[in-house]
Design a protein around this motif. Structure first.
Motif, mmCIF file in Angstrom:
data_model
loop_
_atom_site.group_PDB
_atom_site.id
_atom_site.type_symbol
_atom_site.label_atom_id
_atom_site.label_comp_id
_atom_site.label_asym_id
_atom_site.label_seq_id
_atom_site.Cartn_x
_atom_site.Cartn_y
_atom_site.Cartn_z
ATOM 1 N N PRO A 1 -5.162 -7.208 -27.572
ATOM 2 C CA PRO A 1 -6.569 -7.485 -27.293
ATOM 3 C C PRO A 1 -6.821 -8.153 -25.941
ATOM 4 C CG PRO A 1 -5.688 -9.229 -28.651
ATOM 5 C CD PRO A 1 -4.547 -8.288 -28.380
ATOM 6 N N ALA A 2 -5.838 -8.154 -25.053
ATOM 7 C CA ALA A 2 -6.055 -8.708 -23.716
ATOM 8 C C ALA A 2 -6.969 -7.762 -22.934
ATOM 9 C CB ALA A 2 -4.734 -8.898 -22.997
ATOM 10 N N SER A 3 -7.511 -8.245 -21.837
ATOM 11 C CA SER A 3 -8.459 -7.419 -21.089
ATOM 12 C C SER A 3 -8.398 -7.747 -19.603
ATOM 13 C CB SER A 3 -9.883 -7.633 -21.607
ATOM 14 O OG SER A 3 -10.270 -8.994 -21.456
ATOM 15 N N LEU A 4 -8.973 -6.846 -18.826
ATOM 16 C CA LEU A 4 -9.103 -6.981 -17.375
ATOM 17 C C LEU A 4 -10.546 -6.686 -16.998
ATOM 18 C CD1 LEU A 4 -6.010 -5.242 -15.722
ATOM 19 C CD2 LEU A 4 -6.781 -7.579 -15.280
ATOM 20 N N GLY A 5 -10.948 -7.123 -15.825
ATOM 21 C CA GLY A 5 -12.253 -6.759 -15.293
ATOM 22 C C GLY A 5 -12.125 -6.321 -13.849
ATOM 23 N N GLY A 6 -13.130 -5.602 -13.367
ATOM 24 C CA GLY A 6 -13.142 -5.191 -11.977
ATOM 25 C C GLY A 6 -12.135 -4.122 -11.620
ATOM 26 N N GLN A 7 -11.788 -3.258 -12.573
ATOM 27 C CA GLN A 7 -10.804 -2.201 -12.289
ATOM 28 C C GLN A 7 -11.385 -1.139 -11.359
ATOM 29 O OE1 GLN A 7 -11.851 -3.185 -15.391
ATOM 30 N NE2 GLN A 7 -10.245 -2.864 -16.939
ATOM 31 N N TYR A 8 -10.527 -0.567 -10.552
ATOM 32 C CA TYR A 8 -10.958 0.534 -9.693
ATOM 33 C C TYR A 8 -9.735 1.320 -9.253
ATOM 34 C CZ TYR A 8 -9.416 -2.457 -5.802
ATOM 35 O OH TYR A 8 -8.673 -3.250 -4.947
ATOM 36 N N ILE A 9 -9.986 2.545 -8.786
ATOM 37 C CA ILE A 9 -8.954 3.309 -8.106
ATOM 38 C C ILE A 9 -9.503 3.708 -6.743
ATOM 39 C CG2 ILE A 9 -8.016 4.162 -10.283
ATOM 40 C CD1 ILE A 9 -9.079 6.926 -9.532
ATOM 41 N N ALA A 10 -8.614 3.932 -5.802
ATOM 42 C CA ALA A 10 -9.007 4.330 -4.447
ATOM 43 C C ALA A 10 -7.931 5.240 -3.882
ATOM 44 C CB ALA A 10 -9.186 3.101 -3.563
ATOM 45 N N TRP A 11 -8.354 6.189 -3.077
ATOM 46 C CA TRP A 11 -7.390 7.079 -2.445
ATOM 47 C C TRP A 11 -6.749 6.371 -1.261
ATOM 48 C CZ3 TRP A 11 -4.452 10.835 -3.610
ATOM 49 C CH2 TRP A 11 -3.792 11.548 -2.612
ATOM 50 N N ASN A 12 -5.403 6.385 -1.251
ATOM 51 C CA ASN A 12 -4.637 5.758 -0.168
ATOM 52 C C ASN A 12 -4.009 6.866 0.652
ATOM 53 O OD1 ASN A 12 -2.071 4.604 1.076
ATOM 54 N ND2 ASN A 12 -3.073 2.737 0.338
ATOM 55 N N VAL A 13 -4.562 7.080 1.856
ATOM 56 C CA VAL A 13 -4.138 8.211 2.680
ATOM 57 C C VAL A 13 -2.672 8.102 3.081
ATOM 58 C CG1 VAL A 13 -4.524 9.450 4.840
ATOM 59 C CG2 VAL A 13 -6.469 8.689 3.463
ATOM 60 N N PRO A 14 -2.196 6.945 3.600
ATOM 61 C CA PRO A 14 -0.784 6.900 4.009
ATOM 62 C C PRO A 14 0.196 7.197 2.869
ATOM 63 C CG PRO A 14 -1.987 5.030 4.900
ATOM 64 C CD PRO A 14 -2.899 5.695 3.920
ATOM 65 N N ALA A 15 -0.142 6.753 1.675
ATOM 66 C CA ALA A 15 0.770 6.980 0.543
ATOM 67 C C ALA A 15 0.609 8.352 -0.088
ATOM 68 C CB ALA A 15 0.543 5.907 -0.511
ATOM 69 N N LYS A 16 -0.498 9.043 0.257
ATOM 70 C CA LYS A 16 -0.869 10.270 -0.444
ATOM 71 C C LYS A 16 -0.876 10.015 -1.956
ATOM 72 C CE LYS A 16 -0.009 14.204 2.538
ATOM 73 N NZ LYS A 16 0.642 15.518 2.649
ATOM 74 N N ALA A 17 -1.597 8.973 -2.334
ATOM 75 C CA ALA A 17 -1.591 8.550 -3.729
ATOM 76 C C ALA A 17 -2.868 7.788 -4.040
ATOM 77 C CB ALA A 17 -0.387 7.652 -4.005
ATOM 78 N N PHE A 18 -3.240 7.809 -5.309
ATOM 79 C CA PHE A 18 -4.305 6.953 -5.780
ATOM 80 C C PHE A 18 -3.754 5.550 -6.017
ATOM 81 C CE2 PHE A 18 -6.247 11.020 -7.131
ATOM 82 C CZ PHE A 18 -7.526 10.837 -6.606
ATOM 83 N N LEU A 19 -4.474 4.554 -5.555
ATOM 84 C CA LEU A 19 -4.178 3.164 -5.852
ATOM 85 C C LEU A 19 -4.959 2.751 -7.086
ATOM 86 C CD1 LEU A 19 -3.273 0.194 -5.250
ATOM 87 C CD2 LEU A 19 -5.323 0.040 -3.796
ATOM 88 N N PHE A 20 -4.280 2.189 -8.064
ATOM 89 C CA PHE A 20 -4.898 1.625 -9.263
ATOM 90 C C PHE A 20 -4.851 0.111 -9.121
ATOM 91 C CE2 PHE A 20 -3.899 5.817 -10.421
ATOM 92 C CZ PHE A 20 -4.438 6.165 -11.651
ATOM 93 N N SER A 21 -6.007 -0.561 -9.247
ATOM 94 C CA SER A 21 -6.006 -2.007 -9.052
ATOM 95 C C SER A 21 -7.203 -2.641 -9.741
ATOM 96 C CB SER A 21 -5.991 -2.335 -7.548
ATOM 97 O OG SER A 21 -5.721 -3.712 -7.349
ATOM 98 N N GLU A 22 -7.383 -3.932 -9.490
ATOM 99 C CA GLU A 22 -8.503 -4.687 -10.044
ATOM 100 C C GLU A 22 -8.865 -5.770 -9.037
ATOM 101 O OE1 GLU A 22 -7.568 -8.016 -11.050
ATOM 102 O OE2 GLU A 22 -5.546 -7.493 -10.435
ATOM 103 N N SER A 23 -9.945 -6.472 -9.296
ATOM 104 C CA SER A 23 -10.566 -7.305 -8.272
ATOM 105 C C SER A 23 -9.663 -8.419 -7.762
ATOM 106 C CB SER A 23 -11.875 -7.890 -8.808
ATOM 107 O OG SER A 23 -11.645 -8.595 -10.022
ATOM 108 N N ARG A 24 -8.726 -8.912 -8.581
ATOM 109 C CA ARG A 24 -7.863 -9.994 -8.123
ATOM 110 C C ARG A 24 -6.598 -9.483 -7.437
ATOM 111 N NH1 ARG A 24 -6.633 -13.469 -13.205
ATOM 112 N NH2 ARG A 24 -6.218 -11.368 -13.998
ATOM 113 N N ARG A 25 -6.379 -8.175 -7.500
ATOM 114 C CA ARG A 25 -5.238 -7.520 -6.874
ATOM 115 C C ARG A 25 -3.884 -8.014 -7.418
ATOM 116 N NH1 ARG A 25 -6.502 -6.342 -0.481
ATOM 117 N NH2 ARG A 25 -8.565 -5.435 -0.790
ATOM 118 N N GLN A 26 -3.883 -8.440 -8.670
ATOM 119 C CA GLN A 26 -2.630 -8.865 -9.295
ATOM 120 C C GLN A 26 -1.968 -7.724 -10.070
ATOM 121 O OE1 GLN A 26 -3.647 -12.289 -11.668
ATOM 122 N NE2 GLN A 26 -4.005 -13.581 -9.869
#
Length: 880
Positions: A147-172
């Protein structure tokens, strides 16, 4: 909207294909949409379905679900969903391969988790005769396990990595999903998750074209054909800084990384096969189920960066509705139950660290062992704010019992010393759960035992399951107390055990019904329902031998047993419901206790029937995986069942090793017992890598012929100066006479309700031969067919064999009007078999002539009348 990364190249980048090799455990078949598949590592898992939908986790985080492929070909403007052209699937311990086929292409997708890193690989092998675009879509989650949770999740395209970045607002929390071969990718909104599933595209030409493969540290050059390449897709990350996640992703994408991680898995599972106990029997399905059980239980070890490494209970897809990966978190009772099989086959490091050290760390101050720990527990007040951690009462005595069994197998007295304060506290807590002094733990004080839901638990004071586990634990505790030089504690534990045994026999044995009751109730009442739960006590020889033999016969009947396993509650009970979790649905876990109980009380036909039922569940639905729970009327797992459940899997190992083979290792005492109850139709069995303590390893070959059974035992590792006393106590046919042992000083043969047993002991240094011969007796053998998914039970059951007034009586059950065949063998050909009751219209009773081995076939049709709710009729065959 799509981001264009390159000028639509026919092919971007690939890695050289490498040989995936072969596996003796590979299972192949046509794709069945929706059927579960998985590849698990210590820190990550890819779970999905045979038609190519996956969800990806790295503990304790769920990254995404519904990852799937589509294919765009020139012929159509709309892409072809991969699930519509998924044709074949291959499952092996190293990974899963799905083959998609269309008129212009074949794509093989191999999915596997890194063995010990939070990363998942997908390798695409493409054979195309026209240009092709492969489109991957997915739905991001970025959630901690419930039942743990996170907030502020997002993904973004990272051109140098040719990959989607999965992260959240605190970047942990950070992870990357991508491929060097991506040519286009979604443009996703910043700082949030889009409603539409993100996607990326890989452009592929036909196989006649040549593509440049970049080399690390070298200029581009050297052409490879596409059909000699893999297109890699990798997801890597976890609870770590972004630069660490990127470094991990880059490392997994480096040249040779996919090959290295695959080969780690190959080497790991080869070591697992070769270094742990191995069996060879005349039953190929059982041999395969045994090896797959070792694989599954190895996969149960999970390393969580917040909690440590321990055994989880099972895996299942969480999909879009939840963040609970089946039972993919830490259950103390399940871990203890699974340890019986794992210790027996030599998976000792996992048991030591994943059962005892891990759960000792979370033991409550008063001594109670935790029932369950969520993967997200490190992020919340799991033990204080939630009611689940200590819900069950049976977990604590199970942990003590498992510890004692582990110590007997390993002689790991160092671990006993290390965790003795925890073991002692667990004992003291369990002892305090007896308020009336009858020796039994009480459910209202301890917590749940056999049941979690349903009216069967109303008014319970002590159920037979909790009581049986406690009684078995007391003897193991007493032996460990002696080693720890606490003789008073050992004496106390044995006194409690003796009192508890008297209570069980006096209050739960129902002589008129020939069974043990389910529970003691409030007000001195008894819950007299016939259940499978007494089998747990029987599995550890808790009950009286004569009463236990009667109970074994009750458990063998169709009111408990289906063709796919044991119902926990009799189908004749007014509370029975075939779809109810506790009141009728079949559990392979429960079936395992029933199987072992049958072997312990010398009802070997029923033991083998139950063992085969468990083994088959690993191949009927999810390939190589055993489901949690199955309908009690038709052979189909419940929709709510976890498809990859480890206490189901462990019940292939436990009754096979401890029951059918009758292997008991007592390493501290330097003793090994072999008490085989081989099916009468088996002529041999081989066992290798029997671990006795830390260093000694033994092999055994059993050979059976008419009137004799022989055992050859030899040491394959260890010091011959350290002798081992081997006791050989095979089960012989009822009516066997003139029993002779190859070993001087053997005990006199004992006539038990279901077998004749003679015991002999000899000292092993390098090699030893033991054997027993006999004259007379009658042997009976039957075969059972695997049930078809969706079918009802129809197989013949041998309920019991008994000598009654000098007559050999075989009680059987079969479906009314169904035709069956038994095989029988005696010293001289059998001329006459009669049926009881005499009014039973078993027709025809056709007894064939004896073959070269003395076996005769008996063919018959069951009576048309008198069937129970499953259509089963009971009759007895009197031989001779």
């Amino acid at each position: 909207m799509l981001s264009v990364l390159a000028a639509a190249p026919v092919f971007a980048q690939a890695i050289p294909a490498f040989d995936l090799g072969t596996s003796p455990l590979e299972l192949r078949g046509d794709v069945r949409p929706g059927t579960y598949v998985a590849s698990a590592g210590r820190r990550a898992i890819a779970m999905g379905t045979e038609d190519g939908r996956f969800e990806l986790w790295s503990w304790p985080l769920k990254w995404l679900h519904d990852f799937q492929l589509e294919f765009r070909v020139p012929k159509y403007t709309q892409p072809i969903p991969a699930r519509e052209v998924a044709r074949h699937v291959s499952v092996r311990p190293e990974g899963v391969t799905i083959e998609y086929a269309y008129e212009t292409f074949t794509v093989k997708q191999t999915v596997f988790s890194a063995l010990d890193a939070p990363a998942v690989f997908m390798l695409l092998e493409v054979d195309a005769v026209r240009p092709l675009e492969i489109i991957a879509t997915f739905r991001p989650d970025i959630h901690y396990a419930w039942p743990a949770s996170l907030g502020g999740q997002y993904i973004a395209w990272n051109v140098p990595a040719k990959a989607f970045l999965f992260s959240e607002s605190r970047r942990q929390v950070n992870a990357f999903l991508g491929s060097p071969a991506i040519t286009r990718a979604s443009d996703v909104p910043a700082h949030m998750l889009a409603a539409a599933p993100p996607q990326f595209t890989i452009g592929v030409g036909d196989r006649s074209q040549q593509y440049t493969e970049p080399r690390l540290g070298e200029p581009p050059g050297g052409n490879i054909n596409l059909h000699e390449a893999f297109i890699p897709i990798v997801m890597a990350g976890g609870e770590m800084p972004r630069d660490s996640a990127r470094a991990l992703y880059d490392r997994m994408m480096a040249p040779g990384a996919a090959r290295a991680e695959w080969q780690k898995r190959v080497a790991h599972y080869a070591r697992l096969r070769e270094s742990t106990l191995r069996i060879t029997t005349p039953d190929p399905l059982l041999n395969g189920a045994f090896e797959w059980a070792k694989v599954n239980l190895d996969e149960s070890m999970v390393c969580n960066p917040n909690l440590g490494c321990g055994l989880v209970a099972g895996y299942g897809l969480s999909g879009s509705a939840s963040d609970r990966p089946g039972f993919g978190w830490f259950f103390g009772g399940d871990a203890a139950i699974n340890s019986f099989g794992m210790s027996a086959v030599g998976q000792r490091d996992l048991v030591r660290d994943g059962v005892f050290r891990f759960f000792a760390k979370y033991q409550r101050a008063d001594g109670k062992i935790t029932h369950e720990i969520s993967q997200g527990a490190g992020k919340i007040d799991w033990f204080g704010a939630y009611p689940y951690a200590f819900y069950h009462g049976d977990t604590t005595p199970f942990w003590v019992l498992a510890f004692g069994e582990y110590w007997k197998q390993t002689a790991d007295t160092a671990l006993v010393r290390e965790l003795w304060p925890n073991v002692r506290k667990a004992y003291e807590w369990s002892k305090k759960a007896d308020s009336d002094g009858d020796g039994l733990m009480e459910n209202p004080i301890a917590g749940a035992g056999a049941l979690e839901v349903g009216d069967l638990q109303v008014g319970i004071v002590s159920d037979v399951y909790l009581s049986g586990v406690w009684v078995a634990a007391l003897e193991r505790l007493a032996r460990m107390a002696e080693v720890m030089r606490e003789p008073a504690l050992a004496t106390e534990a044995r006194a409690i055990r003796a009192k508890a045994l008297r209570t069980l026999e006096q209050k739960l044995w129902l002589p008129q019904a020939g069974q043990y009751a389910f529970a003691l109730l409030e007000g001195g009442k008894i819950n007299e329902n016939l259940t499978s739960w007494p089998a747990t006590a029987m599995a550890f020889d808790v009950f009286d031998p004569t009463n236990g033999a009667q109970m074994a016969a009750r458990l063998a009947g169709a009111e408990i047993m289906t063709d796919w396993g044991a119902r926990p509650l009799s189908a004749r009970s007014t509370l029975f419901d075939p779809l109810h979790y506790n009141n009728g649905a079949v559990w392979p876990f429960v079936t395992g206790w029933v199987s072992l109980a049958q072997y312990r009380y010398y009802n070997a036909h029923a033991g083998y029937f139950a063992l085969q039922a468990i083994a088959r569940t690993g191949f009927a639905e999810a390939l190589g995986r055993n489901p949690e729970v199955i309908s009690g009327r038709v052979f189909k797992p419940l929709d709510t069942a976890v498809p990859h459940q480890f206490f189901a899997t462990s019940m292939v190992l436990t009754p096979l090793v401890r029951g059918l083979l009758g292997l008991e290792v007592d390493a501290p005492a330097g003793k090994v017992t072999l008490a085989p109850r081989l099916p009468a139709q088996w002529d041999s069995m081989r066992v290798d890598q029997i671990a006795v303590g830390g260093e000694d390893r033994l092999s055994v070959v059993l050979r059976r012929r008419r009137g004799a059974i022989l055992a050859e035992v030899w040491r394959t590792a260890g010091d011959a100066a350290r002798p081992i006393d081997v006791t050989f106590a095979p089960a012989l046919p009822l009516g066997a006479r003139n029993v002779q042992s190859m070993v001087p000083g053997a005990s006199a043969p004992v006539q038990l309700p279901g077998a004749v047993v003679q015991s002999s002991t000899a000292r092993l240094r390098e090699r030893l031969r033991l054997g027993t011969s006999w004259e007379g007796g009658v042997e009976v053998a039957s075969t059972t067919d695997a049930p078809r998914v969706g079918a009802r039970s129809s197989s013949l059951r041998i309920i019991s064999e008994r000598l009654v007034g000098g007559r050999h009586v075989v009680t059987i059950q079969g479906r009314a009007r169904h035709a069956y065949e038994l095989r029988v063998r005696a010293a001289t050909p059998i001329e006459r078999i009669t049926v009881e009751p005499a009014a039973a219209s078993v027709t025809p009773l056709d007894l064939g002539t004896a073959d070269a081995s003395g076996w005769q076939s008996l063919r018959f049709t069951m009576p048309a009348e008198g069937g129970d709710d499953d259509g089963y009729v009971t009759v007895s065959l009197v031989i001779g």
